[in-house]
Design an enzyme around this catalytic site. Structure first.
Site, short mmCIF file in Angstrom:
data_model
loop_
_atom_site.label_atom_id
_atom_site.label_comp_id
_atom_site.label_asym_id
_atom_site.label_seq_id
_atom_site.Cartn_x
_atom_site.Cartn_y
_atom_site.Cartn_z
N ARG A 159 32.57 44.84 41.05
CA ARG A 159 33.66 45.59 40.44
C ARG A 159 33.27 47.06 40.47
NH1 ARG A 159 32.60 41.17 36.97
NH2 ARG A 159 34.33 39.69 36.81
N LYS A 182 31.43 41.24 33.19
CA LYS A 182 32.30 41.09 32.03
C LYS A 182 31.64 40.20 30.98
CE LYS A 182 36.87 41.80 34.08
NZ LYS A 182 38.20 41.19 34.30
N HIS A 250 39.28 47.50 44.27
CA HIS A 250 39.14 46.11 43.85
C HIS A 250 39.45 45.14 44.99
CE1 HIS A 250 38.34 43.37 40.58
NE2 HIS A 250 39.40 42.64 40.91
N ARG A 253 36.44 43.81 46.70
CA ARG A 253 35.82 42.64 46.05
C ARG A 253 36.54 41.36 46.51
NH1 ARG A 253 33.14 40.70 41.31
NH2 ARG A 253 34.44 39.39 39.97
N HIS A 276 32.51 34.95 38.05
CA HIS A 276 33.66 34.33 37.41
C HIS A 276 33.19 33.28 36.41
CE1 HIS A 276 36.57 35.33 40.96
NE2 HIS A 276 36.43 36.34 40.12
N TYR A 285 40.98 32.15 45.92
CA TYR A 285 40.63 32.57 47.28
C TYR A 285 40.85 31.45 48.29
CZ TYR A 285 38.75 36.61 44.94
OH TYR A 285 38.64 37.74 44.16
#
Length: 304
Positions: A159, A182, A250, A253, A276, A285
């Protein structure tokens, strides 16, 4: 307007989200905005500043009135679903603390919306972008800096906040970086030789001293590099190359993940590389890869 008790409760909940659940500052601000907006609506809807008893007494019709109000002011289904999620979390916490039944709020259904698929760049477009980004600035060290950042985003799937969060202590880049993503979760990310070379080239030219505690990527005056400048150089580069507006930092990524999957990468491994929390997020994806495969099939198959 909020009652003092409810204002204090909201502050306590936000503090818990930050301290216990390690929610990012942007997430905390979004929670604050969404829940304050909800409570502000209730003030007008109920005819006065809502308190604990008002929250406990909410009915399904009250929640529907709020959602209709939000849609009426132009809020999309996806944004409303996010707001509702925050309202539910806060209300569940308050109900547990204060001892009341929050079924009406918690049973409210989020509006349906179609999840947007990631929009990655084609492999040749990603390579062209990295090769072209250095042409956007006449100052050599800034051109090298921009190239290094873009290479890291694509080469490591970072990110933009993660790349710009690196400090001088990361130099020289190791073969594997420890990235804090995150929620404060750490993950290991392999660093390609091309990324190490790009960062090394930037640092050799950077006029500002390398400080282990200072940001690795510097602005022109030596301060932290503003992410808006990265977005700006991406916009300039995609315009020069004729790429779509979806070619954002982004998107690099997304491209990292999609290209790994296309090359036979394991979905679980890609989940770990991206950081994730849920495999379902990474599975988006597979939809992108399937859509691309079907497009090729329809164009190339003699019976299509």
């Amino acid at each position: 307007m909020l009652s003092p008790a409810l204002r204090g409760a909201l502050g306590d909940w936000l503090e818990q989200q930050s301290a216990v659940h390690a929610a990012a500052a942007n997430t905390i601000e979004a929670y604050r905005r969404d829940i304050t907006g909800f409570l502000g609506f209730l003030a007008g809807h109920l005819g006065g500043a809502p308190g604990r008893n008002d929250i406990a007494a909410l009915k399904t019709r009250d929640m529907r009135a709020w959602m209709a109000h939000e849609r009426g002011r132009g809020l999309g289904a996806r944004s409303l679903a996010r707001s509702l999620s925050g309202v539910k979390s806060f209300t569940a916490w308050l109900a547990e603390r204060e001892g009341f039944d929050a079924t009406a709020v918690l049973a409210t259904r989020a509006p349906k919306y179609t999840k947007k698929l990631p929009r990655p760049l084609a492999e040749d477009a990603a390579r062209a972008l990295i090769d072209t980004v250095e042409l956007q600035h006449q100052t050599p060290w800034i051109a090298a800096r921009d190239t290094a950042v873009i290479t890291l985003l694509y080469g490591c799937g970072l990110r933009i906040s993660e790349a710009l969060g690196l400090t001088g202590a990361a130099h020289p880049l190791p073969q594997t970086l420890v990235i804090k993503g995150k929620g404060g979760k750490e993950r290991l990310v392999p660093v390609l030789p091309a990324a190490r070379e790009a960062v090394g080239d930037y640092l050799r030219q950077c006029p500002h001293p390398l400080d282990p505690k200072a940001p690795l990527f510097r602005g022109a005056r030596g301060g932290p590099l503003n992410p808006r400048l990265v977005q700006k150089v991406m916009a300039q580069t995609r315009e020069q190359l004729g790429l779509p507006s979806s070619a954002t930092p982004h998107a690099l990524r997304h491209s990292f993940a999609t290209h790994l999957l296309s090359a036979g990468g394991d979905l679980r491994a890609i989940q770990e590389l991206l950081g994730h929390a849920s495999l379902s997020t990474t599975q988006a994806y597979t939809a992108v890869d399937t859509a691309r495969l079907m497009e090729v099939y329809q164009k190339a198959h003699p019976k299509a």
